[in-house]
Write a protein that holds these residues in place. Structure first.
Motif, mmCIF file in Angstrom:
data_model
loop_
_atom_site.group_PDB
_atom_site.id
_atom_site.type_symbol
_atom_site.label_atom_id
_atom_site.label_comp_id
_atom_site.label_asym_id
_atom_site.label_seq_id
_atom_site.Cartn_x
_atom_site.Cartn_y
_atom_site.Cartn_z
ATOM 1 N N GLN A 296 7.520 -6.119 2.634
ATOM 2 C CA GLN A 296 6.899 -5.552 1.440
ATOM 3 C C GLN A 296 6.681 -6.626 0.382
ATOM 4 N N PRO B 8 -0.144 -10.058 3.317
ATOM 5 C CA PRO B 8 0.177 -8.870 4.141
ATOM 6 C C PRO B 8 0.189 -9.183 5.636
ATOM 7 N N THR C 240 3.724 -8.754 1.244
ATOM 8 C CA THR C 240 2.476 -8.064 0.909
ATOM 9 C C THR C 240 2.197 -8.169 -0.581
#
Length: 199
Positions: free
Chosen positions: A98, A106, A101
């Protein structure tokens, strides 16, 4: 006979030899991975934070005859952090992805990132340690090329700021924390680790 730095793989065999007994104590060195904050993608604090959550520290500790460090000051040195003095990063690859990203990667960082380490200096288990790091960082899109080199070559590459990542150790022959801090973090210090990030 007192011997320091016996590899974990040899301790069990030595303990079976008549007349030899094992006595363990803390070493005066802390092994760590330095991160070059001047190089992409590590100039992004979210990527550095992702690295901290991506690595399985317990697996690494299990490979070495070691305990997890809470600071760069080894436990025998005055000024070292207590086990509960600060929160350690926990192994959380989902959160690490996460963060990657959020950092704008990402699908991971394109290209290979070199990780330098001196296997002859740090013992046979270090090859297993860097393999764990390579696997764990690869899982979040940071693809690592392992670069085993001699200690002098690693120091040159690190001090010239050419290494994205490097395994190093912090320690001192003195119990005085000022010695280690001055040697490693002051202006003009040999390794100038104060300009690096740590995990």
């Amino acid at each position: 006979v007192i011997y320091q730095g016996v590899p974990k793989t040899q301790i069990s065999s030595l303990s079976t030899v008549a007349g030899i007994s094992e006595v363990s104590n803390f070493d005066s060195f802390t092994y760590f991975m330095g991160i070059n904050q001047l190089m992409a993608p590590f100039n992004n604090s979210l990527v550095r934070k992702a690295v901290a959550y991506a690595i399985d520290y317990n697996q690494i500790v299990s490979l070495e005859n070691a305990t997890r460090a809470n600071s760069l000051f080894p436990k025998p040195i005055f000024g070292a952090f207590d086990a509960g003095a600060q929160a350690n990063f926990t192994y959380n690859p989902t959160y690490a992805k996460q963060l990657m990203t959020q950092a704008g990667y990402p699908n991971g960082f394109p290209g290979l990132l070199d990780l330098y380490y001196p296997p002859l200096t740090y013992g046979p288990e270090m090859a297993s340690v860097v393999t764990v790091i390579q696997h764990d960082l690869g899982a979040i899109g940071l693809h690592i090329a392992l670069k085993p080199v001699d200690a002098a070559t690693e120091s040159h590459i690190v001090n010239s700021r050419q290494a994205p990542l490097a395994i190093y150790m912090a320690g001192t022959l003195s119990s005085d924390p000022d010695f280690l801090a001055t040697f490693s973090y002051s202006n003009g210090a040999l390794n100038s680790w104060g300009r690096w990030g740590f995990n």
